[in-house]
Design an enzyme around this catalytic site. Structure first.
Site, PDB file in Angstrom:
ATOM      1  N   HIS A 197       0.590  -1.233   0.159  1.00  0.00           N
ATOM      2  CA  HIS A 197      -0.091   0.662   0.173  1.00  0.00           C
ATOM      3  C   HIS A 197       0.903   1.451  -0.066  1.00  0.00           C
ATOM      4  O   HIS A 197       0.843   1.833  -0.549  1.00  0.00           O
ATOM      5  CB  HIS A 197      -0.801   0.239   0.822  1.00  0.00           C
ATOM      6  CG  HIS A 197      -1.906   1.332   0.958  1.00  0.00           C
ATOM      7  ND1 HIS A 197      -3.085   1.226   0.773  1.00  0.00           N
ATOM      8  CD2 HIS A 197      -2.169   2.343   1.718  1.00  0.00           C
ATOM      9  CE1 HIS A 197      -4.259   2.287   1.340  1.00  0.00           C
ATOM     10  NE2 HIS A 197      -3.360   3.019   1.643  1.00  0.00           N
ATOM     11  N   SER A 235       3.671  -2.022  27.458  1.00  0.00           N
ATOM     12  CA  SER A 235       3.014  -3.415  28.538  1.00  0.00           C
ATOM     13  C   SER A 235       2.956  -5.108  27.865  1.00  0.00           C
ATOM     14  O   SER A 235       3.587  -4.825  27.241  1.00  0.00           O
ATOM     15  CB  SER A 235       1.754  -2.023  29.144  1.00  0.00           C
ATOM     16  OG  SER A 235       1.482  -3.706  30.134  1.00  0.00           O
ATOM     17  N   ASP A 242       4.618   3.239  38.960  1.00  0.00           N
ATOM     18  CA  ASP A 242       3.593   1.677  38.091  1.00  0.00           C
ATOM     19  C   ASP A 242       2.958   0.722  39.352  1.00  0.00           C
ATOM     20  O   ASP A 242       3.910   0.166  38.709  1.00  0.00           O
ATOM     21  CB  ASP A 242       4.028   1.510  37.169  1.00  0.00           C
ATOM     22  CG  ASP A 242       4.235   0.486  35.571  1.00  0.00           C
ATOM     23  OD1 ASP A 242       2.639  -0.095  36.599  1.00  0.00           O
ATOM     24  OD2 ASP A 242       4.355   0.170  35.082  1.00  0.00           O
ATOM     25  N   HIS A 258       2.042   4.321  34.626  1.00  0.00           N
ATOM     26  CA  HIS A 258       2.050   3.157  33.880  1.00  0.00           C
ATOM     27  C   HIS A 258       1.519   4.280  32.870  1.00  0.00           C
ATOM     28  O   HIS A 258       0.644   3.318  31.329  1.00  0.00           O
ATOM     29  CB  HIS A 258       1.032   1.785  33.994  1.00  0.00           C
ATOM     30  CG  HIS A 258       1.617   0.591  33.040  1.00  0.00           C
ATOM     31  ND1 HIS A 258       2.960  -0.118  32.589  1.00  0.00           N
ATOM     32  CD2 HIS A 258       0.443   0.107  32.167  1.00  0.00           C
ATOM     33  CE1 HIS A 258       2.365  -1.066  31.865  1.00  0.00           C
ATOM     34  NE2 HIS A 258       0.870  -1.034  31.614  1.00  0.00           N
TER      35      HIS A 258
END
Lengths: 289, 289
Positions: free
Chosen positions: A135, A150, A228, A265
């Site tokens: 593309h 994460s 976190d 986080h």
């Protein structure tokens, strides 16, 4: 399958494309966002693949990471895939926030119930990039690096180690570094791959680094917020396990773990360190500040 | 009234505070976000007040504008107020997206129905800043500039012209530049201020600039996306009217209108030009690149 352009949005001198296509890996429609910078010092534009964390669509990081600012500044494209198939209509896929929809965990599921759709490993590292290359002829998918947050940080690390030569460099924000031995990994691997834990290790960065034999062994940049709760309270992330595994391996690059005081986080954490990660990757992509 | 700290979040080396307090201007609880940089070249930290557009809470710009990156880099704080009282329980306040809740229009309402609560002019330019000055002793509220987007761009311009000496500089993203003569302005001014249009002109930047007599006459930076349908299709924004009014006035600063090809009305547009606006304001706030 070719992409449908859902939106084309100007940002930071380049274009953000919101695309969708029918995936043969997941047998569902998949959304993906691609940022193309307005210009690049390279004839063909290098690419950074950004894998998002649990619950995210391509839009969360697109709206909140500010990675595009540095992509526009340095001249690389960014690909933001989704985190799972959506609407696969599998019983239980929407029962919990950290499994099923929004939590494909970047594996190819082998358990019958999930194996028709939950193939985010093949989707992200093979099908999606192959299709995007068709593309976007201006983009250089042979000059690509990978990062993520994460669950996506784990996905980036696993994808790097499992595909020697495919990615020039890898980094991660608060990655699930040793998923075989944390609650998120146990839940997702157990459901998608079954109870044989040797199968889990085939996706676990803290195991994969020990048997990695690729010629390309770049430094690995990791940021982890000290505030976190998934890190200090729940022990879901365990980046120290990856550092220890690296020491116990022949991997020549350094694992540059930065535990940053006060950070959580969230995307406020990610956006604070995308500049460092952009500067890390451009060295390997042949770009400069 | 003192502020309740709802959240304290690390970002870009500084802290983002999500605060709430009971306002005596709106007689409701109000949310406000404040970003304080980790360091500043100035002993007391300069402040930029950012007024958001229709429907926004303080969180939209906080998450999507990218302004904090430059605030952290150059050393200024940013205040993100809400756009209206919420939960005032006035009949009709939630009936449309562009009036009432999320659309305080930065006026002090004079119509009975709204005048107890919809006093965002006094709230933003007086009460909020006075209260924040007590809370944040490190911030210099005598060294403050103002900007905003859409309704907030109008709010910034009107606030600058109506308070000579209060703000060092002003800029705006896609501001409603001549609200007395566009549908959004007619709807909001009509409801909050009544049918006497001379009252509307007291808040209209394209009228206010003609009678501005303050000593401080900085250049005014404006960005407007050419692909913004509220601009080219609906004529809600009309920045050219402000340019024309400036020419017809004694205002010494230039109105630097940049109509940028391809850009829309979204936060992707705002984030693309916050760098220019940050660089504009720091000159007036005594900071440098």
């Amino acid at each position: 399958m070719s992409f449908k352009v859902e939106a084309e949005i100007s940002q930071f001198g380049g274009k953000l494309y919101k695309l969708s296509h029918e995936s043969t890996s997941t047998n569902t429609k998949m959304d993906v966002n691609v940022y193309v910078p307005g210009s690049s010092p390279k004839t063909k534009i290098p690419v950074l693949l950004y894998l998002s964390g649990l619950t995210c669509t391509p839009n969360n990081a697109t709206e909140k990471s500010f990675l595009q600012y540095f992509a526009g500044k340095y001249g690389f494209a960014v690909v933001f895939p989704d985190t799972s198939p959506r609407g696969a209509n599998i019983e239980g896929e929407d029962d919990s926030w950290d499994f099923g929809t929004g939590a494909g965990f970047y594996v190819d599921a082998t358990e019958d119930k999930w194996s028709k759709n939950y193939n985010m490993y093949s989707y992200v590292h093979k099908e999606l990039l192959t299709e995007l290359e068709k593309h976007f002829s201006a983009l250089d998918f042979s000059n690509i690096s990978i990062t993520g947050h994460s669950m996506g940080g784990y996905g980036a690390l696993a994808g790097f180690f499992k595909n020697p030569g495919q990615y020039k460099s890898v980094s991660a924000f608060a990655p699930i570094s040793n998923p075989s031995s944390c609650p998120w990994g146990e839940k997702n691997f157990g459901n998608y791959l079954g109870s044989d834990k040797s199968k889990w290790e085939e996706y676990d960065p803290s195991h994969l680094i020990k048997k990695y034999a690729g010629a390309n062994q770049p430094d690995i940049l990791i940021h982890q917020g000290a505030a976190d709760p998934f890190y200090f309270r729940d022990h879901q992330l365990q980046p120290e396990n990856l550092v220890a595994a690296a020491k116990d391996s022949n991997y020549k690059g350094k694992v540059l773990l930065n535990v940053v005081e006060g950070y959580d986080h969230s995307y406020f954490f990610i956006s604070s360190f995308v500049e460092d990660h952009a500067k890390h990757h451009i060295k390997y992509l042949g770009l400069s500040e």
